[in-house]
Design a protein around this motif. Sequence first.
Motif, PDB file in Angstrom:
ATOM      1  N   ASP A   1       0.826  -1.219   0.000  1.00  0.00           N
ATOM      2  CA  ASP A   1       0.000   0.000   0.000  1.00  0.00           C
ATOM      3  C   ASP A   1       0.857   1.265   0.000  1.00  0.00           C
ATOM      4  N   GLY A   2       2.074   1.180   0.509  1.00  0.00           N
ATOM      5  CA  GLY A   2       2.932   2.350   0.626  1.00  0.00           C
ATOM      6  C   GLY A   2       3.906   2.549  -0.529  1.00  0.00           C
ATOM      7  N   LEU A   3       3.780   1.762  -1.589  1.00  0.00           N
ATOM      8  CA  LEU A   3       4.691   1.920  -2.722  1.00  0.00           C
ATOM      9  C   LEU A   3       4.554   3.310  -3.327  1.00  0.00           C
ATOM     10  N   GLY A   4       5.673   3.946  -3.602  1.00  0.00           N
ATOM     11  CA  GLY A   4       5.669   5.228  -4.289  1.00  0.00           C
ATOM     12  C   GLY A   4       5.519   5.029  -5.790  1.00  0.00           C
ATOM     13  N   LEU A   5       5.374   6.114  -6.512  1.00  0.00           N
ATOM     14  CA  LEU A   5       5.138   6.048  -7.958  1.00  0.00           C
ATOM     15  C   LEU A   5       6.259   5.358  -8.725  1.00  0.00           C
ATOM     16  N   ASP A   6       7.498   5.470  -8.246  1.00  0.00           N
ATOM     17  CA  ASP A   6       8.630   4.890  -8.962  1.00  0.00           C
ATOM     18  C   ASP A   6       9.194   3.650  -8.286  1.00  0.00           C
ATOM     19  N   ASP A   7       8.459   3.090  -7.312  1.00  0.00           N
ATOM     20  CA  ASP A   7       8.911   1.916  -6.574  1.00  0.00           C
ATOM     21  C   ASP A   7       8.336   0.642  -7.185  1.00  0.00           C
ATOM     22  N   TRP A   8       9.034  -0.456  -6.958  1.00  0.00           N
ATOM     23  CA  TRP A   8       8.642  -1.757  -7.482  1.00  0.00           C
ATOM     24  C   TRP A   8       8.658  -2.789  -6.365  1.00  0.00           C
ATOM     25  N   ALA A   9       7.811  -3.801  -6.474  1.00  0.00           N
ATOM     26  CA  ALA A   9       7.776  -4.873  -5.477  1.00  0.00           C
ATOM     27  C   ALA A   9       7.593  -6.215  -6.177  1.00  0.00           C
ATOM     28  N   LEU A  10       8.154  -7.234  -5.553  1.00  0.00           N
ATOM     29  CA  LEU A  10       8.019  -8.607  -6.008  1.00  0.00           C
ATOM     30  C   LEU A  10       7.648  -9.431  -4.787  1.00  0.00           C
ATOM     31  N   LEU A  11       6.775 -10.395  -4.937  1.00  0.00           N
ATOM     32  CA  LEU A  11       6.324 -11.223  -3.832  1.00  0.00           C
ATOM     33  C   LEU A  11       6.888 -12.631  -3.976  1.00  0.00           C
ATOM     34  N   SER A  12       7.377 -13.188  -2.861  1.00  0.00           N
ATOM     35  CA  SER A  12       7.864 -14.567  -2.863  1.00  0.00           C
ATOM     36  C   SER A  12       7.609 -15.195  -1.498  1.00  0.00           C
ATOM     37  N   ALA A  13       7.661 -16.530  -1.467  1.00  0.00           N
ATOM     38  CA  ALA A  13       7.476 -17.281  -0.219  1.00  0.00           C
ATOM     39  C   ALA A  13       8.435 -18.460  -0.244  1.00  0.00           C
ATOM     40  N   PHE A  14       8.865 -18.888   0.963  1.00  0.00           N
ATOM     41  CA  PHE A  14       9.802 -20.009   0.996  1.00  0.00           C
ATOM     42  C   PHE A  14       9.435 -21.023   2.076  1.00  0.00           C
ATOM     43  N   ALA A  15       9.685 -22.280   1.745  1.00  0.00           N
ATOM     44  CA  ALA A  15       9.536 -23.448   2.618  1.00  0.00           C
ATOM     45  C   ALA A  15       9.990 -24.644   1.783  1.00  0.00           C
ATOM     46  N   ASP A  16      10.338 -25.745   2.442  1.00  0.00           N
ATOM     47  CA  ASP A  16      10.810 -26.904   1.699  1.00  0.00           C
ATOM     48  C   ASP A  16      10.482 -28.181   2.459  1.00  0.00           C
ATOM     49  N   GLY A  17      10.642 -29.293   1.797  1.00  0.00           N
ATOM     50  CA  GLY A  17      10.403 -30.592   2.422  1.00  0.00           C
ATOM     51  C   GLY A  17       8.921 -30.835   2.636  1.00  0.00           C
ATOM     52  N   LEU A  18       8.640 -31.941   3.288  1.00  0.00           N
ATOM     53  CA  LEU A  18       7.246 -32.277   3.568  1.00  0.00           C
ATOM     54  C   LEU A  18       6.865 -31.738   4.924  1.00  0.00           C
ATOM     55  N   PRO A  19       5.782 -31.089   5.108  1.00  0.00           N
ATOM     56  CA  PRO A  19       4.732 -30.822   4.129  1.00  0.00           C
ATOM     57  C   PRO A  19       4.731 -29.378   3.624  1.00  0.00           C
ATOM     58  N   ALA A  20       5.759 -28.942   2.904  1.00  0.00           N
ATOM     59  CA  ALA A  20       5.759 -27.594   2.321  1.00  0.00           C
ATOM     60  C   ALA A  20       4.552 -27.459   1.394  1.00  0.00           C
ATOM     61  N   LEU A  21       3.832 -26.374   1.522  1.00  0.00           N
ATOM     62  CA  LEU A  21       2.591 -26.200   0.782  1.00  0.00           C
ATOM     63  C   LEU A  21       2.651 -25.110  -0.289  1.00  0.00           C
ATOM     64  N   ILE A  22       3.761 -24.366  -0.361  1.00  0.00           N
ATOM     65  CA  ILE A  22       3.860 -23.337  -1.397  1.00  0.00           C
ATOM     66  C   ILE A  22       3.965 -24.024  -2.757  1.00  0.00           C
ATOM     67  N   PRO A  23       3.601 -23.333  -3.845  1.00  0.00           N
ATOM     68  CA  PRO A  23       3.550 -23.981  -5.166  1.00  0.00           C
ATOM     69  C   PRO A  23       4.867 -24.568  -5.656  1.00  0.00           C
ATOM     70  N   THR A  24       5.996 -23.902  -5.412  1.00  0.00           N
ATOM     71  CA  THR A  24       7.277 -24.383  -5.932  1.00  0.00           C
ATOM     72  C   THR A  24       8.364 -24.290  -4.868  1.00  0.00           C
ATOM     73  N   PRO A  25       8.427 -25.269  -3.954  1.00  0.00           N
ATOM     74  CA  PRO A  25       9.484 -25.254  -2.941  1.00  0.00           C
ATOM     75  C   PRO A  25      10.859 -25.352  -3.617  1.00  0.00           C
ATOM     76  N   PRO A  26      11.879 -24.801  -3.069  1.00  0.00           N
ATOM     77  CA  PRO A  26      11.950 -24.106  -1.791  1.00  0.00           C
ATOM     78  C   PRO A  26      11.573 -22.629  -1.862  1.00  0.00           C
ATOM     79  N   LEU A  27      11.388 -22.089  -3.094  1.00  0.00           N
ATOM     80  CA  LEU A  27      11.066 -20.674  -3.239  1.00  0.00           C
ATOM     81  C   LEU A  27      10.013 -20.499  -4.313  1.00  0.00           C
ATOM     82  N   ALA A  28       8.888 -19.923  -3.937  1.00  0.00           N
ATOM     83  CA  ALA A  28       7.842 -19.578  -4.911  1.00  0.00           C
ATOM     84  C   ALA A  28       7.937 -18.075  -5.155  1.00  0.00           C
ATOM     85  N   VAL A  29       8.184 -17.702  -6.407  1.00  0.00           N
ATOM     86  CA  VAL A  29       8.268 -16.294  -6.780  1.00  0.00           C
ATOM     87  C   VAL A  29       7.046 -15.968  -7.628  1.00  0.00           C
ATOM     88  N   TYR A  30       6.310 -14.970  -7.198  1.00  0.00           N
ATOM     89  CA  TYR A  30       5.076 -14.577  -7.876  1.00  0.00           C
ATOM     90  C   TYR A  30       5.389 -13.392  -8.781  1.00  0.00           C
TER      91      TYR A  30
END
Length: 187
Positions: free
Chosen positions: A37-66
């Motif tokens: 919500d606080g991004l300025g006009l010239d700022d950029w953001a990328l979202l990612s999540a991490f987990a691994d092994g069983l039972p990792a639930l993110i789409p692409t362990p060990p790192l899901a980058v959206y």
Amino acid sequence: AAPAEPYAAALMLDQSGSIATSDPTGARLYSAKSFLDGLGLDDWALLSAFADGLPALIPTPPLAVYEPFRDSTTVSDPVSYYDTLDSLATLVGGDTPLYEALDSLVGQVAADPSLPVGIAKSVIIFTDGDDTACGGTLACRTTRQASIANANTNGVRIFTIGLTKQVNFEALGELASGTGGVFLFAE
């Protein structure tokens, strides 16, 4: 004291099983939304999540980058980062490959061709700071130092955000201070 400059920040959210204890209310998800919500006009953001092994639930362990990086006008584009953050609330499980995921994300941020030339680059980690893959205190310290060197080589500052008193203060502090970032602690 320097004037604000545009930045590209990759948010890296811990989705491992231990985060259910150190962040039982999902504060990291709400904080990520607030950051977007606080991004300025010239700022950029990328979202990612991490987990691994069983039972990792993110789409692409060990790192899901959206992908892709988004600016303040596109964070709500389908599928919105806000929707993705909502979906992460139920995707908690697995081990914590903190340094492996961090090294991978730093490389992606540093090499992303969509970002403006010369923009400040960073990774913001929401985690308890424990890595279950590095194999003990000494090995983790060595691995952490290698991750710091990797970030510095790639010109990426690391900011760490620890939630509750159950975080690894040493790890989070070293990652941040070693790269010119900041460690923030939120009870």
